[in-house]
Structure formats: C-alpha cells, structure tokens
Enzyme design. Sequence first.
Site, PDB file in Angstrom:
ATOM      1  N   ARG A 101     -18.616 -62.579 -91.747  1.00  0.00           N
ATOM      2  CA  ARG A 101     -18.469 -61.214 -91.233  1.00  0.00           C
ATOM      3  C   ARG A 101     -18.831 -61.198 -89.748  1.00  0.00           C
ATOM      4  NH1 ARG A 101     -22.324 -56.523 -91.184  1.00  0.00           N
ATOM      5  NH2 ARG A 101     -21.002 -54.748 -90.674  1.00  0.00           N
ATOM      6  N   HIS A 146     -19.086 -52.470 -83.953  1.00  0.00           N
ATOM      7  CA  HIS A 146     -20.487 -52.714 -84.314  1.00  0.00           C
ATOM      8  C   HIS A 146     -21.344 -52.323 -83.112  1.00  0.00           C
ATOM      9  CE1 HIS A 146     -23.280 -55.241 -87.026  1.00  0.00           C
ATOM     10  NE2 HIS A 146     -24.059 -54.724 -86.081  1.00  0.00           N
ATOM     11  N   GLU A 192     -22.504 -49.259 -89.749  1.00  0.00           N
ATOM     12  CA  GLU A 192     -23.676 -48.378 -89.722  1.00  0.00           C
ATOM     13  C   GLU A 192     -23.581 -47.216 -88.736  1.00  0.00           C
ATOM     14  OE1 GLU A 192     -27.189 -50.667 -88.968  1.00  0.00           O
ATOM     15  OE2 GLU A 192     -27.160 -51.550 -90.958  1.00  0.00           O
ATOM     16  N   ASN A 332     -25.410 -52.030 -95.958  1.00  0.00           N
ATOM     17  CA  ASN A 332     -26.398 -52.926 -95.362  1.00  0.00           C
ATOM     18  C   ASN A 332     -27.746 -52.519 -95.947  1.00  0.00           C
ATOM     19  OD1 ASN A 332     -24.302 -53.929 -93.902  1.00  0.00           O
ATOM     20  ND2 ASN A 332     -24.953 -53.094 -91.915  1.00  0.00           N
ATOM     21  N   TYR A 334     -31.646 -53.512 -96.682  1.00  0.00           N
ATOM     22  CA  TYR A 334     -32.751 -54.398 -96.321  1.00  0.00           C
ATOM     23  C   TYR A 334     -34.053 -54.031 -97.018  1.00  0.00           C
ATOM     24  CZ  TYR A 334     -30.148 -56.173 -92.232  1.00  0.00           C
ATOM     25  OH  TYR A 334     -29.231 -56.762 -91.399  1.00  0.00           O
ATOM     26  N   GLU A 405     -24.781 -56.661 -95.307  1.00  0.00           N
ATOM     27  CA  GLU A 405     -25.957 -57.212 -94.614  1.00  0.00           C
ATOM     28  C   GLU A 405     -27.168 -57.138 -95.525  1.00  0.00           C
ATOM     29  OE1 GLU A 405     -27.020 -55.703 -90.691  1.00  0.00           O
ATOM     30  OE2 GLU A 405     -24.904 -55.619 -90.148  1.00  0.00           O
TER      31      GLU A 405
HETATM   32  C1  BGC Z   1     -27.360 -54.006 -87.854  1.00  0.00           C
HETATM   33  C2  BGC Z   1     -27.504 -55.356 -87.206  1.00  0.00           C
HETATM   34  C3  BGC Z   1     -28.973 -55.623 -86.966  1.00  0.00           C
HETATM   35  C4  BGC Z   1     -29.680 -55.690 -88.307  1.00  0.00           C
HETATM   36  C5  BGC Z   1     -31.174 -55.960 -88.223  1.00  0.00           C
HETATM   37  C6  BGC Z   1     -28.402 -53.685 -88.885  1.00  0.00           C
HETATM   38  O1  BGC Z   1     -28.938 -52.439 -88.588  1.00  0.00           O
HETATM   39  O2  BGC Z   1     -26.058 -53.837 -88.347  1.00  0.00           O
HETATM   40  O3  BGC Z   1     -26.772 -55.353 -86.024  1.00  0.00           O
HETATM   41  O4  BGC Z   1     -29.194 -56.771 -86.212  1.00  0.00           O
HETATM   42  O5  BGC Z   1     -29.504 -54.489 -89.001  1.00  0.00           O
HETATM   43  O6  BGC Z   1     -31.808 -54.929 -87.569  1.00  0.00           O
END
Ligand code: BGC
Length: 510
Positions: A101, A146, A192, A332, A334, A405
């Site tokens: 990606r 992006h 995002e 994405n 996390y 992500e």
């Molecule tokens: C973004 C990336 C960023 C990653 C870590 C996401 O918000 O798409 O560009 O590096 O998170 O912060």
Amino acid sequence: MAAATGICAVLLAILAAAPSARGLGRDEFPPGFLFGAATSAYQIEGAYLEDNKSLNNWDVFTHTRPGGIRDGRNGDVADDHYHRYMEDVEIMHNLGVNSYRFSISWSRILPRGRLGGVNSAGIAFYDRLIAALLQKGIEPFVTLNHFDVPHEMETRYGSWLGAGIREEFDYYADVCFRAFGDRVKYWTTFNEPNLFTKFAYLLGEYPPNHCSPPFGACNSGNSRREPYVAAHNILLSHAAAVNNYKKNYQAKQGGSIGIVVAMKWYEPLTNRTEDIRAARRALSFEVEWFLDPIFFGDYPREMREMLSANLPKFTPEEKKLMQNKVDFIGINQYTAIYARDCISLPCNIMTYEGNAMVLATGERDGVLIGKPTAFKGYYDVPQGMEQAVKYVNERYENTPVYVTENGYSQQSDNSVEDLINDVGRVNYLQGYLTSISSAVRKGANVRGYFVWSLIDNFEWGFGYTVRFGLYHVDFETQKRIPKTSAKWYRGFLAGAGPVDDQVQALKADS
Ligand code: BGC
C-alpha cells in the site's frame, strides 16, 4: 555463542508475552487474503523538488514552521525512496508480502493542478514502481491522497475549505485511473480524512495550521466549523472520483475502489449510561462522520444535533452524487481507548474528541487499557481490532474491510540494537493478527492486512523521533536493516508458524 544467547532471549520474550498467538498461521486467513505493508508518498519519497514536482502543503509547512515538527525536520529526503524504490521492492519481496500500500504524490503528477500539464516524469516514476512490484508478484494498493496536496491548491482555493478543490481532485484521480488503472486493481481515494481534517483544521497541528481558541492559537481558522467544511469537500471530492471510476474505468479495468478511515476503538470508561453513550458518540464523530454519508447519504443525526449550523448540508444533487457506494472500506486501527462523557461531567474538551463532548483516556482506576507504545495515546489492545471490524461490517452492509494500517511505534532515541530487537512490535502484530483471525473465524468480512510501516519514515508532527518500520532506517546512510519484526513477519508469511520461522530466520541471519 553471544548471538545464540541473544536469539534465545528474543524468543523467550516473544513466547512469554504472546502465548495465545503462538499458533497463529497464515493458513487461518481466507485464500487470496492480502498481506502487505504500507507507506505514504511524503513520508518516504524525498526527492523534494525533483523531476518537476512542485511544492506541496507539507513542504511549505515544514520549511516555514519547523517548530511545528518535533525535531524541526522535514521530508525533503526522508527515506530517499524515489531513488531507492528498487531496493524497497526487493525488501518487500524478501518479506514475502503479496501487496504493497503506497500513495501517489499529487504534486508530482500535477504540479500546477488541473490548469497545468501532467508531469510525465511523475507518471514515469509510479510506472516504474508498479512494474517492479508486479514483476515480483506484489499487488499495488494505491491511495490517491495521503495528507499531501499541491501548494497551489492552498493558494487557489484555501485547500479543502474551497469547493473548487473538488474538481481538481476529480481531475487528478482521473489522470491516475487513466495512467495506472490497467495495472492497479485497488484504489482508495483518501487516507484518514477524519484524522487529517482534525489535525489540520481543529488542532492546527498539520498544514494549513488552522485553529481557533480555545483549541489553539493559530493565525487563522475556526475549530468549530472548518473541520466540517473541509470534510464536506473531501466527501464530495471522493464521490466525484468514485463516480468517474465506476462509470468510465471499472468495467474495462476490473479494479475496485474504497476509502480509508482512522478508527480507534472506544470503550466506555465506566458502566454509566452516559459513558456508554459517549463511547458510541465518539465512534459516530470519528467513523460515521465519513462512512454514513457514503452509505446512507447523510451525516449521523447526533452530529447534526450537536454541531447544528457548523455541519454543512448536502443538497439533493450532492446526495445523489454520494449514492455510488465504495467497493470496500479501509480501516487504520492502532488502539483502543476509554471514552468519558463530558456532557454530564465537565472535562477538558479541547482535544481530538472534543467536539463530540468526549474525553479519551488510556487509564481506568490507575490501570492502563493496554501496554503503552511510544505514540502518546496509542496502546496495545488487540481485542479492539475484532470489535472495530465487527462494528464496520455490521453497520455498513457487510462491505469488505481491509485493515489498511496497524503498527507499533518506538522512540528513536533508543539504541539501534534495541530498535532492531523490537519484541514489543512482534507481540503487538501477533496480537492484532490473532484478533483479526478470530473475527474472520466468526464470519467477519476482512480481506487484507497491511503493517504500518514497511520502513521507518517521516512521522508527520513527530518528525523522525518515532519509528514504525519493520525495517530500521539509518537516515544518515539510508541503510535498511530488518528488525526482529520483519523476520517474524517473513516467517509468518512463509506459512510455517511464527516461532519456528523466527528461529530459522534468526539462524539464517546470524
Ligand atoms: C497515518 C500514517 C501515520 C500513522 C502513524 C496514520 O494516522 O495514515 O501516515 O504515519 O498513522 O501515526
């Protein structure tokens, strides 16, 4: 001998910290599942003004406001990927990923926007990259935007605040579909936009650095209104590009198109009804803000009620334009975080979740929601992934989801040895992949997973102070070194189970 002791220590730490993930194997995922790694143009390419590329918003921001970046640095060189893409494709090939990606730099393709010409050198770069990927059997998964826009968009339209940018984006997307669509089968319009608009127009931490008190002291902006105006223009730009793709390209090119949203998983801080509602509301202000208009033609009711006139309205024609749904949704994901209600109890709402009247916190009764990572507010909470996927599937008609992500950050000021022996990242990735496999087993419609990031890179406001890569990058020499996590991912992708492969990979390298 010393190397062998090191290997044992790494393995023991992995075994101790992620026992439930020990058996995780690639074969637990459906056939055709995409496994990849992700990057974005500004974060890795460098080649600042080379081959006719024009200035973009990040070039201008980092050069004029270095104080806005933690280490005062910029993406002028970054990973020098523009010149080293062949080496990076080789790295991917070694990892064994079947997809990659990346994003296209708008200012490389159309330095002056639609009123100037198409930059053939920019097209040629992505042609070369795509050819190199396909040659290695790696599927390109391409993001059109992006976070970076040609600076000219800022001067001409005030970037995303001006309706004129919609036609510009539509034109740019068309150039890309025409140039690369015979080979690119996965497109996403925006990365995002729900996070970008808040950092750019609510908190003022990303270009064009707009905000207003009490959120911050920027030279211009309106934190209560502008994020929603920018989002509205992004949604309509997205819709225009999707319509064009579906009408003019999809049948002959055979690809699919989607959008990527940032998605924290919000857990209520307490079992008070107000906190349960706050968690739900935070999600609505984060995810439904973009996906509801795309799927149901309008913003969520709660946003309308709370933001009233600050939330733009779709005209009937615009609603019609929005009707072309996406083929897939990228998330994405996390972290998970607790949500506390700020309507019933006062709290500091000058934050990312502020307009939703929610306070996000990682702590409940002195206990953290998960192991903290280098990135403030991001914790290792793998079960949040399963919840997030389930939520998106249920709300949005079981549309296929790609986890575009997921990744783990380290502080750059650790020793190189510690950065490379990234056992924390291995645990994190194993945990989240296990969570996805559990969701898939229960019927979730997930089609792919991308680690953020392939290589350490320019981390926006954090500059180079944090590292997300599977590969360590020495930014002086540009040398790429596989971290333990790269070896683990390679083992996992090779299909023999992570721990065995870890041993093999480490033996092979020692
Ligand atoms: C973004 C990336 C960023 C990653 C870590 C996401 O918000 O798409 O560009 O590096 O998170 O912060």
